[in-house]
Design an enzyme around this catalytic site. Structure first.
Site, PDB file in Angstrom:
ATOM      1  N   ARG A  92      -3.576  10.968  13.537  1.00  0.00           N
ATOM      2  CA  ARG A  92      -5.191  11.123  13.778  1.00  0.00           C
ATOM      3  C   ARG A  92      -5.373  12.713  14.310  1.00  0.00           C
ATOM      4  O   ARG A  92      -6.431  13.130  14.079  1.00  0.00           O
ATOM      5  CB  ARG A  92      -5.657  10.174  14.570  1.00  0.00           C
ATOM      6  CG  ARG A  92      -5.009   9.788  15.980  1.00  0.00           C
ATOM      7  CD  ARG A  92      -4.684   8.472  16.324  1.00  0.00           C
ATOM      8  NE  ARG A  92      -3.440   8.017  16.085  1.00  0.00           N
ATOM      9  CZ  ARG A  92      -3.246   7.179  15.132  1.00  0.00           C
ATOM     10  NH1 ARG A  92      -4.207   6.172  14.636  1.00  0.00           N
ATOM     11  NH2 ARG A  92      -2.025   6.787  14.685  1.00  0.00           N
ATOM     12  N   THR A  93      -4.543  13.181  15.299  1.00  0.00           N
ATOM     13  CA  THR A  93      -5.001  14.551  15.658  1.00  0.00           C
ATOM     14  C   THR A  93      -4.886  15.555  14.349  1.00  0.00           C
ATOM     15  O   THR A  93      -5.897  16.244  14.328  1.00  0.00           O
ATOM     16  CB  THR A  93      -3.731  14.968  16.828  1.00  0.00           C
ATOM     17  OG1 THR A  93      -3.758  13.829  17.708  1.00  0.00           O
ATOM     18  CG2 THR A  93      -4.407  16.236  17.558  1.00  0.00           C
ATOM     19  N   LYS A 121      16.133  29.728   8.846  1.00  0.00           N
ATOM     20  CA  LYS A 121      16.851  30.979   8.557  1.00  0.00           C
ATOM     21  C   LYS A 121      17.059  31.875  10.211  1.00  0.00           C
ATOM     22  O   LYS A 121      17.726  33.004   9.999  1.00  0.00           O
ATOM     23  CB  LYS A 121      16.050  31.890   7.607  1.00  0.00           C
ATOM     24  CG  LYS A 121      16.014  31.641   6.181  1.00  0.00           C
ATOM     25  CD  LYS A 121      15.169  32.533   5.515  1.00  0.00           C
ATOM     26  CE  LYS A 121      13.992  31.863   4.527  1.00  0.00           C
ATOM     27  NZ  LYS A 121      13.012  32.798   3.928  1.00  0.00           N
ATOM     28  N   ARG A 142       0.797  21.669  17.467  1.00  0.00           N
ATOM     29  CA  ARG A 142       1.450  20.314  18.216  1.00  0.00           C
ATOM     30  C   ARG A 142       2.687  20.756  18.107  1.00  0.00           C
ATOM     31  O   ARG A 142       3.409  21.058  17.136  1.00  0.00           O
ATOM     32  CB  ARG A 142       1.017  19.145  17.557  1.00  0.00           C
ATOM     33  CG  ARG A 142       1.916  18.022  18.277  1.00  0.00           C
ATOM     34  CD  ARG A 142       1.569  16.639  17.819  1.00  0.00           C
ATOM     35  NE  ARG A 142       0.679  16.211  18.421  1.00  0.00           N
ATOM     36  CZ  ARG A 142      -0.004  14.797  18.324  1.00  0.00           C
ATOM     37  NH1 ARG A 142       0.829  13.885  18.112  1.00  0.00           N
ATOM     38  NH2 ARG A 142      -1.064  14.506  19.043  1.00  0.00           N
ATOM     39  N   HIS A 175      -2.770  17.157  26.534  1.00  0.00           N
ATOM     40  CA  HIS A 175      -3.383  16.821  25.074  1.00  0.00           C
ATOM     41  C   HIS A 175      -4.821  17.082  25.442  1.00  0.00           C
ATOM     42  O   HIS A 175      -5.709  16.077  25.311  1.00  0.00           O
ATOM     43  CB  HIS A 175      -2.984  15.398  24.689  1.00  0.00           C
ATOM     44  CG  HIS A 175      -3.051  14.926  23.202  1.00  0.00           C
ATOM     45  ND1 HIS A 175      -3.929  15.977  22.481  1.00  0.00           N
ATOM     46  CD2 HIS A 175      -2.771  14.199  22.560  1.00  0.00           C
ATOM     47  CE1 HIS A 175      -4.127  15.552  21.112  1.00  0.00           C
ATOM     48  NE2 HIS A 175      -3.234  14.277  21.013  1.00  0.00           N
TER      49      HIS A 175
HETATM   50  N1   CP Z   1      -3.594  10.037  19.631  1.00  0.00           N
HETATM   51  C1   CP Z   1      -2.915  10.964  19.097  1.00  0.00           C
HETATM   52  O1   CP Z   1      -2.681  12.130  19.450  1.00  0.00           O
HETATM   53  O2   CP Z   1      -2.535  10.426  17.888  1.00  0.00           O
HETATM   54  P1   CP Z   1      -1.502  10.964  16.808  1.00  0.00           P
HETATM   55  O3   CP Z   1      -0.217  11.109  17.443  1.00  0.00           O
HETATM   56  O4   CP Z   1      -1.311  10.146  15.676  1.00  0.00           O
HETATM   57  O5   CP Z   1      -1.965  12.345  16.532  1.00  0.00           O
END
Ligand code: CP
Length: 354
Positions: A92-93, A121, A142, A175
């Protein structure tokens, strides 16, 4: 979006910079005009900024209901390109950032697995990310390593072609955009009034970065009280408890979930974060006392909201989803609007919406 004096002046080496208090580091990641440049820490989000982002998110949801409105918004940043570098699993992120870019007209490219990049590489992750900046105007990341997203922003700000870095989760630390969408969900659930709420966070609080970032944001509201409900093995980390003490935010720690749920205004469930296990330690913990079950719906307030950053495993029974107090599917969708609002803010086009 401009580079600040702080960003363009000589900065200390990473080894000296990283351990500094976040309050000292924030100016390095801001624009000269008071806007965010990079979004790395929940502590960058102050009350004025949060309120502005919520209003922009609300406007975006409304304006894009019509084709004319959606076309207008999709033209605002059609000259910009963003890279989504998500090398830790995400649904979802990733999806909400991708679709938030599309709402604003930002063109996107992505890497989701280092095996498809020249890192195989031997190129360093730092050089890899610097390469993206040759082609795009923003990098959304991420990464599993703590501090890596911050290091990228620090490195980028020293180059001749800096681009904003937005964290979609970095190690176990933070986050920030999840915390943004979480408070946006509280804002919408409580009709704009988050003050004086009792918020109960439940689960693996030691290793969950969402509860850490959300705790930081509580500083922006008055009269908040927190209850941390977790197995003793996965209690909230001392640095967050120290932060709350410093900001006079009362909290309790308990294993008695039923005992605190009656007075909760919001219950924030989380799953066990066993991807961080070193030797299968999660298997030794009975997590079932930290599940929200259908029978609990009779115990909580009529106005209480049940939240979860998702994904879930078993910690919220699926039968709970039908209750109007279960807002986690709305929370997930709120992420797309909140992240679109954030990017509109960073690129300085939020004033052209609505
Ligand atoms: N809440 C959240 O970060 O979900 P994802 O890991 O699916 O992105």
């Amino acid at each position: 979006m401009q580079r600040t004096q702080a960003m363009t002046s000589v900065q200390p080496d990473w080894e000296n910079f990283y351990p500094r208090p976040i309050s000292e580091k924030i100016p390095f990641f801001s624009s000269g005009d008071g806007r965010l440049y990079d979004c790395l820490f929940a502590q960058q989000l102050n009350p004025d900024l949060l309120t502005g982002l919520f209003r922009t998110a609300d406007k975006l949801r409304k304006v894009t209901q019509t084709k004319d409105g959606a076309d207008h918004v999709a033209g605002l940043l059609s000259h910009k390109r963003a890279m989504l570098y998500f090398v830790q699993p995400s649904t979802r992120t990733f999806m909400s950032f991708l679709n938030a870019c599309h709402i604003l007209g930002i063109k996107t490219s992505e890497i989701r697995d280092t095996s498809t990049s020249s890192e195989v590489k031997g190129e360093t992750p730092e050089d890899t990310v610097r390469t993206f900046s040759s082609y795009v105007d923003m990098i959304i990341m991420r990464h599993p390593a703590p501090g890596f997203v911050e290091k990228t922003a620090w490195l980028m700000n020293r180059t001749g072609r800096p681009v904003p870095i937005v964290s979609g989760g970095s190690g176990k630390d933070q986050h920030p955009t999840q915390a943004l969408l979480d408070v946006y969900t509280l804002y919408r659930s409580f009709e704009g009034d988050i003050d004086n709420k009792h918020i109960v966070m439940v689960g693996d609080l030691k290793r969950g970065r969402t509860v850490r970032s959300l705790s930081y944001l509580m500083r922006n509201y008055k009269g908040i009280s927190l209850s941390f409900v977790s197995p003793k093995e996965f209690r909230m980390e001392p640095d967050i408890l120290e932060f709350l003490k410093r900001h006079d935010i009362p909290f309790t720690e308990t294993e008695d979930f039923r005992g605190v749920m009656k007075t909760a205004d919001a219950i924030y469930m989380t799953r066990i974060q066993d991807e961080h296990d070193k030797a299968g330690e999660s298997r030794a913990v009975d997590y079932s006392p930290f599940y929200f079950r259908k029978e609990h719906l009779d115990l909580i307030k009529k106005t209480c909201v049940i939240m979860h950053p998702l994904p879930r495993r078993h910690e919220i029974e699926v039968a709970v989803d039908e209750d109007p107090r279960a807002v986690f599917w709305r929370q997930e969708r709120n992420g797309m609007w909140a992240r679109a609002a954030l990017m509109a803010h960073i690129f300085g086009v939020d004033g052209k919406i609505g």
